[in-house]
Design a protein around this motif. Structure first.
Motif, PDB file in Angstrom:
ATOM      1  N   ASN A 376       0.667  -1.270   0.237  1.00 18.84           N
ATOM      2  CA  ASN A 376       0.136   0.179  -0.100  1.00 18.84           C
ATOM      3  C   ASN A 376       0.847   1.242  -0.065  1.00 18.84           C
ATOM      4  O   ASN A 376       0.135   2.226   0.105  1.00 18.84           O
ATOM      5  CB  ASN A 376      -0.853   0.015   1.091  1.00 18.84           C
ATOM      6  N   GLY A 377       2.008   0.949  -0.151  1.00 15.65           N
ATOM      7  CA  GLY A 377       2.976   2.488  -0.366  1.00 15.65           C
ATOM      8  C   GLY A 377       3.747   2.744   0.922  1.00 15.65           C
ATOM      9  O   GLY A 377       4.070   3.955   1.113  1.00 15.65           O
ATOM     10  N   THR A 378       3.494   2.188   2.073  1.00 17.97           N
ATOM     11  CA  THR A 378       3.887   2.510   3.556  1.00 17.97           C
ATOM     12  C   THR A 378       5.503   2.060   3.719  1.00 17.97           C
ATOM     13  O   THR A 378       5.508   0.979   3.428  1.00 17.97           O
ATOM     14  CB  THR A 378       2.928   1.862   4.658  1.00 17.97           C
ATOM     15  N   ASP A 379       6.158   2.827   4.226  1.00 17.83           N
ATOM     16  CA  ASP A 379       7.806   2.455   4.286  1.00 17.83           C
ATOM     17  C   ASP A 379       7.549   2.046   5.695  1.00 17.83           C
ATOM     18  O   ASP A 379       6.967   2.187   6.625  1.00 17.83           O
ATOM     19  CB  ASP A 379       8.607   3.734   4.333  1.00 17.83           C
ATOM     20  N   VAL A 380       8.170   0.635   5.906  1.00 22.01           N
ATOM     21  CA  VAL A 380       8.378  -0.145   6.943  1.00 22.01           C
ATOM     22  C   VAL A 380       9.802  -0.346   7.424  1.00 22.01           C
ATOM     23  O   VAL A 380      10.853  -0.609   6.781  1.00 22.01           O
ATOM     24  CB  VAL A 380       7.963  -1.493   6.501  1.00 22.01           C
ATOM     25  N   LEU A 381      10.192  -0.222   8.716  1.00 21.25           N
ATOM     26  CA  LEU A 381      11.354  -0.533   9.320  1.00 21.25           C
ATOM     27  C   LEU A 381      11.213  -1.662  10.164  1.00 21.25           C
ATOM     28  O   LEU A 381      10.426  -1.691  11.042  1.00 21.25           O
ATOM     29  CB  LEU A 381      11.697   0.729  10.316  1.00 21.25           C
ATOM     30  N   LEU A 382      11.792  -2.693   9.848  1.00 23.94           N
ATOM     31  CA  LEU A 382      11.770  -4.066  10.680  1.00 23.94           C
ATOM     32  C   LEU A 382      13.015  -3.987  11.242  1.00 23.94           C
ATOM     33  O   LEU A 382      14.225  -4.096  10.871  1.00 23.94           O
ATOM     34  CB  LEU A 382      11.879  -5.074   9.593  1.00 23.94           C
ATOM     35  N   ARG A 383      12.959  -3.779  12.832  1.00 22.46           N
ATOM     36  CA  ARG A 383      13.907  -3.924  13.783  1.00 22.46           C
ATOM     37  C   ARG A 383      14.267  -5.342  14.238  1.00 22.46           C
ATOM     38  O   ARG A 383      13.277  -5.909  14.582  1.00 22.46           O
ATOM     39  CB  ARG A 383      13.564  -2.686  14.739  1.00 22.46           C
ATOM     40  N   ARG A 384      15.666  -5.399  14.661  1.00 21.19           N
ATOM     41  CA  ARG A 384      16.073  -6.585  15.367  1.00 21.19           C
ATOM     42  C   ARG A 384      15.685  -7.931  14.717  1.00 21.19           C
ATOM     43  O   ARG A 384      15.248  -8.776  15.177  1.00 21.19           O
ATOM     44  CB  ARG A 384      15.393  -6.450  16.749  1.00 21.19           C
ATOM     45  N   ALA A 385      16.041  -7.870  13.483  1.00 20.49           N
ATOM     46  CA  ALA A 385      15.926  -9.140  12.723  1.00 20.49           C
ATOM     47  C   ALA A 385      16.809 -10.424  13.329  1.00 20.49           C
ATOM     48  O   ALA A 385      16.457 -11.487  12.961  1.00 20.49           O
ATOM     49  CB  ALA A 385      16.616  -8.941  11.386  1.00 20.49           C
ATOM     50  N   GLU A 386      17.654 -10.150  14.376  1.00 23.21           N
ATOM     51  CA  GLU A 386      18.542 -11.168  14.966  1.00 23.21           C
ATOM     52  C   GLU A 386      17.380 -11.777  15.806  1.00 23.21           C
ATOM     53  O   GLU A 386      17.905 -13.178  16.198  1.00 23.21           O
ATOM     54  CB  GLU A 386      19.626 -10.823  15.831  1.00 23.21           C
ATOM     55  N   ASN A 387      16.274 -11.354  16.029  1.00 20.39           N
ATOM     56  CA  ASN A 387      15.245 -12.216  16.982  1.00 20.39           C
ATOM     57  C   ASN A 387      14.518 -13.141  16.104  1.00 20.39           C
ATOM     58  O   ASN A 387      13.416 -13.714  16.706  1.00 20.39           O
ATOM     59  CB  ASN A 387      14.409 -11.282  17.852  1.00 20.39           C
ATOM     60  N   ILE A 388      14.738 -12.968  15.049  1.00 22.14           N
ATOM     61  CA  ILE A 388      13.912 -13.979  14.113  1.00 22.14           C
ATOM     62  C   ILE A 388      14.068 -15.455  14.226  1.00 22.14           C
ATOM     63  O   ILE A 388      15.139 -15.720  13.858  1.00 22.14           O
ATOM     64  CB  ILE A 388      13.919 -13.502  12.557  1.00 22.14           C
ATOM     65  N   PRO A 389      13.344 -16.235  14.835  1.00 23.80           N
ATOM     66  CA  PRO A 389      13.645 -17.769  14.828  1.00 23.80           C
ATOM     67  C   PRO A 389      13.859 -18.380  13.503  1.00 23.80           C
ATOM     68  O   PRO A 389      13.132 -17.877  12.477  1.00 23.80           O
ATOM     69  CB  PRO A 389      12.510 -18.338  15.682  1.00 23.80           C
ATOM     70  N   GLU A 390      14.637 -19.515  13.703  1.00 22.36           N
ATOM     71  CA  GLU A 390      14.679 -20.332  12.215  1.00 22.36           C
ATOM     72  C   GLU A 390      13.161 -20.515  11.664  1.00 22.36           C
ATOM     73  O   GLU A 390      13.168 -20.825  10.391  1.00 22.36           O
ATOM     74  CB  GLU A 390      15.314 -21.467  12.579  1.00 22.36           C
ATOM     75  N   ALA A 391      12.238 -20.778  12.647  1.00 20.70           N
ATOM     76  CA  ALA A 391      10.676 -21.309  12.061  1.00 20.70           C
ATOM     77  C   ALA A 391      10.126 -20.261  11.371  1.00 20.70           C
ATOM     78  O   ALA A 391       9.414 -20.444  10.270  1.00 20.70           O
ATOM     79  CB  ALA A 391      10.020 -21.756  13.297  1.00 20.70           C
ATOM     80  N   ASP A 392      10.672 -18.878  11.470  1.00 19.03           N
ATOM     81  CA  ASP A 392      10.090 -17.706  10.942  1.00 19.03           C
ATOM     82  C   ASP A 392      11.033 -17.431   9.715  1.00 19.03           C
ATOM     83  O   ASP A 392      10.569 -16.154   9.005  1.00 19.03           O
ATOM     84  CB  ASP A 392       9.707 -16.538  11.758  1.00 19.03           C
ATOM     85  N   ALA A 393      12.175 -17.710   9.572  1.00 16.66           N
ATOM     86  CA  ALA A 393      13.040 -17.337   8.632  1.00 16.66           C
ATOM     87  C   ALA A 393      12.143 -17.347   7.159  1.00 16.66           C
ATOM     88  O   ALA A 393      12.733 -16.608   6.483  1.00 16.66           O
ATOM     89  CB  ALA A 393      14.468 -18.007   8.265  1.00 16.66           C
ATOM     90  N   GLU A 394      11.691 -18.414   6.963  1.00 13.35           N
ATOM     91  CA  GLU A 394      10.912 -18.405   5.767  1.00 13.35           C
ATOM     92  C   GLU A 394       9.952 -17.383   5.327  1.00 13.35           C
ATOM     93  O   GLU A 394      10.014 -16.796   4.147  1.00 13.35           O
ATOM     94  CB  GLU A 394      10.153 -19.551   5.406  1.00 13.35           C
ATOM     95  N   HIS A 395       9.413 -16.687   6.330  1.00 14.39           N
ATOM     96  CA  HIS A 395       8.428 -15.749   6.047  1.00 14.39           C
ATOM     97  C   HIS A 395       9.210 -14.386   5.842  1.00 14.39           C
ATOM     98  O   HIS A 395       8.909 -13.567   5.275  1.00 14.39           O
ATOM     99  CB  HIS A 395       7.532 -15.350   7.413  1.00 14.39           C
ATOM    100  N   ALA A 396      10.190 -14.236   6.554  1.00 17.27           N
ATOM    101  CA  ALA A 396      11.334 -13.168   6.630  1.00 17.27           C
ATOM    102  C   ALA A 396      11.755 -12.921   5.181  1.00 17.27           C
ATOM    103  O   ALA A 396      11.938 -12.054   4.527  1.00 17.27           O
ATOM    104  CB  ALA A 396      12.447 -12.938   7.553  1.00 17.27           C
ATOM    105  N   ALA A 397      12.123 -14.160   4.598  1.00 20.49           N
ATOM    106  CA  ALA A 397      12.859 -14.135   3.341  1.00 20.49           C
ATOM    107  C   ALA A 397      11.868 -13.716   2.263  1.00 20.49           C
ATOM    108  O   ALA A 397      12.115 -13.079   1.353  1.00 20.49           O
ATOM    109  CB  ALA A 397      13.568 -15.785   3.162  1.00 20.49           C
ATOM    110  N   ALA A 398      10.694 -14.444   2.504  1.00 22.22           N
ATOM    111  CA  ALA A 398       9.661 -13.984   1.526  1.00 22.22           C
ATOM    112  C   ALA A 398       9.208 -12.426   1.572  1.00 22.22           C
ATOM    113  O   ALA A 398       9.104 -11.889   0.333  1.00 22.22           O
ATOM    114  CB  ALA A 398       8.398 -14.973   1.707  1.00 22.22           C
TER     115      ALA A 398
END
Length: 577
Positions: A376-398
């Protein structure tokens, strides 16, 4: 003679600065030079001097000069002459008149404390012109540029610091009838006595600075000589130094390993200024001579991509129009990653939508919501990517890959910014971030103490929006010396707490938490120095901060204690900004 002199001055004013005026020996060359400067500065030639701002009656100059002026006032009683002292700006800061009649006569022409007698303001006169010419001189009658002073004569001489810089001027004046060449000799003598008091009151380290300043400075090259407490700068060097840069440079230079060479060339972060530093050792004391040079703005250099550098590349991925679409900033938590990422955000009109998403290991991350915001055109700041667990890595990569592909295809104009500590990321997240590349890297405050003074100022502006508080150099030095294991987060919390607790406008070292007050210098202490430092801290605690009692407990003299306090970074002397 007075009429002839006035006629020459009026002729010069008529023909202008480029015109030729014959003086025929009536007017000395230095007076003509001063008249020309007065004309070019549009000095007031008719009205009495204007009042300055409040004068400093407790300045170094006044403290050195007052006993000398008092003594000479008694010697000159009944002579009809008056002693004047001006500061470097030309403001009269002290006057010693011989009688009431003289005071009233001088008051009529505003020759009194608090009035501006700089050459720029009132034209040729003893106090102002002697500082510009940097020599003793006698000005009489119509040689003054201002007609209000035409009935007076004055001998004047500049007053210099031990480094040779002009700090003010001294003048002996009176009615024109009292003009006498002996006035010039007396003025020189009085000025020399004031300068001697300035030298005798200077600290040994100040004299060492002055000697280095005299040796290494010239009128053209921006030069600063400094130790941990003091600064000497020539006029070209003044724009390069202030309290913040002084503390930052001192820490950089004092922690540098000087065994390889006595000079160091560096460029402070975020500047286009090159500094050539030289270390000077005077006994047990160290100070530095700095020469500054402006560099052309430089493009960001290629960043080290070795596995141990902590930075894989220097890449900002852009969309079809060249606008940054994915920005990844790498570094430890609390090191200013989010601020750096937002600084790389593309320019947007006011009110453009922006959202922060913080990855919390104890909560599910709203990946679908992040995708929708970007679509929708909103800028997003995703903070602390080191907290992403391996189980969620696929969502982050996508999220990253889909946004990158859509941006390159011209389907999105939004920007995605990511902060991550790569060394703490799971393998899958680390791989996708390496694939995209890193736009910037931040380091912990312990590795970059030169950033701390500027950060303190920025954070202080944020936590104290009224601007009520400032920080003393000694307190700022403590902030630089502390290791900040909690990085920027700890610094912000500390400043916010201090601002709430300190009732006065100046935050001094004594107001800081104890661990900051006792922060060791960044240079490596020997085992003996570390043990000595601990013993001094314990003694000061036992004596409730009383240094005389602490010295007695340690079995050393108070002077020795003061010297060890400075050497070991425990000196709590304050000088407010």
């Amino acid at each position: 003679m007075s009429d002839e002199v006035r006629q020459v001055r009026q002729e010069l004013m008529r023909v202008g600065l480029l015109g030729d005026v014959r003086t025929d020996g009536v007017v000395p060359d230095l007076i003509v030079r001063s008249w020309r400067r007065s004309i070019s500065m549009r000095a007031d030639g008719a009205n009495p001097a204007q009042r300055c701002t409040e004068i400093d009656t407790d300045s170094i100059l006044r403290r050195a000069a007052d006993p000398v002026l008092d003594r000479w006032q008694s010697h000159l009683a009944d002579t009809g002459t008056t002693l004047f002292l001006s500061d470097r700006s030309g403001a009269i800061v002290a006057r010693r008149a011989s009688d009431g009649t003289a005071r009233r006569r001088l008051d009529r022409v505003h020759a009194a404390e608090g009035f501006d007698y700089s050459e720029d303001s009132i034209g040729t006169n003893g106090l102002g012109t002697s500082m510009v010419e940097k020599r003793a001189l006698l000005i009489s009658g119509s040689q003054h540029y201002n007609d209000a002073l035409a009935t007076l004569a004055c001998a004047a001489a500049p007053v210099c610091t031990p480094s040779g810089s002009v700090i003010g001027s001294i003048s002996l004046g009176g009615p024109i009838e009292s003009a006498n060449p002996l006035m010039l000799s007396l003025t020189r003598e009085i000025g020399q006595q004031i300068e001697e008091r300035l030298r005798s009151s200077a600290r040994p380290q100040d004299l060492a600075l002055a000697m280095s300043f005299t040796r290494f400075t010239n009128s053209q090259r921006p030069t600063v000589v400094m130790d941990s407490e003091s600064i000497l700068a020539n006029t070209p060097g003044l724009p390069y130094i202030d309290v913040t840069s002084h503390v930052m440079l001192w820490e950089l230079l004092n922690s540098h390993d000087w065994t390889a060479a006595r000079t160091l060339r560096l460029q402070p972060d975020g500047t286009t200024v090159e500094v050539l530093a030289r270390r000077v050792i005077d006994g047990t004391r160290t100070h530095f001579v700095l020469h500054f040079a402006d560099l052309e703005p430089v493009m960001s250099r290629a960043v080290d991509a070795s596995p141990d550098s902590g930075i894989r590349s220097s890449i900002v991925t852009t969309d079809a129009q060249g606008t940054p679409s994915v920005v990844v900033v790498e570094g430890p938590a609390g090191s200013g990653r989010a601020t750096r990422a937002q600084s790389l955000r593309p320019a947007r009109p006011s009110g453009h939508r922006f959202e922060e998403i913080v990855v919390n290991p104890s909560q599910a991350t709203a990946w679908d919501a992040a995708q929708e915001l970007l679509r929708n055109g909103t800028d997003v700041l995703l903070r602390r990517a080191e907290n992403i667990p391996e189980a969620d890595a696929e969502h982050a990569a996508a999220l990253l890959r889909e946004h990158l592909a859509a941006s390159i295809a011209g389907q999105r104009s939004s920007a995605l910014m990511v902060t991550a500590d790569r060394d703490r990321c799971c393998v899958s997240v680390s791989n996708v971030l390496d694939e995209i590349g890193y736009a910037a890297s931040t380091q912990p405050l312990s590795a970059t103490p030169e950033r701390i003074p500027a950060l303190v100022k920025r954070v202080l502006d944020r936590v104290d929006p009224t601007g009520r508080h400032t920080m003393s150099p000694a307190a700022l030095q403590s902030f630089v010396q502390w290791g900040w294991p909690g990085n920027l987060t700890e610094l912000v919390q500390t400043l916010a707490t201090v601002v709430k607790q300190v009732p006065t406008s100046v935050i001094e070292r004594r107001h800081l938490p104890r661990h900051l007050q006792q922060a060791p210098p960044r240079r490596h202490l020997t085992l003996l120095e570390a043990a000595e430092r601990d013993a001094i801290i314990k003694a000061l605690d036992a004596a409730s901060g009383n240094k005389s009692e602490a010295a007695a407990l340690l079995g050393i003299g108070r002077t020795t204690l003061y010297r060890r306090l400075r050497l070991l970074g425990l000196d709590t002397g304050e000088t407010s900004l």
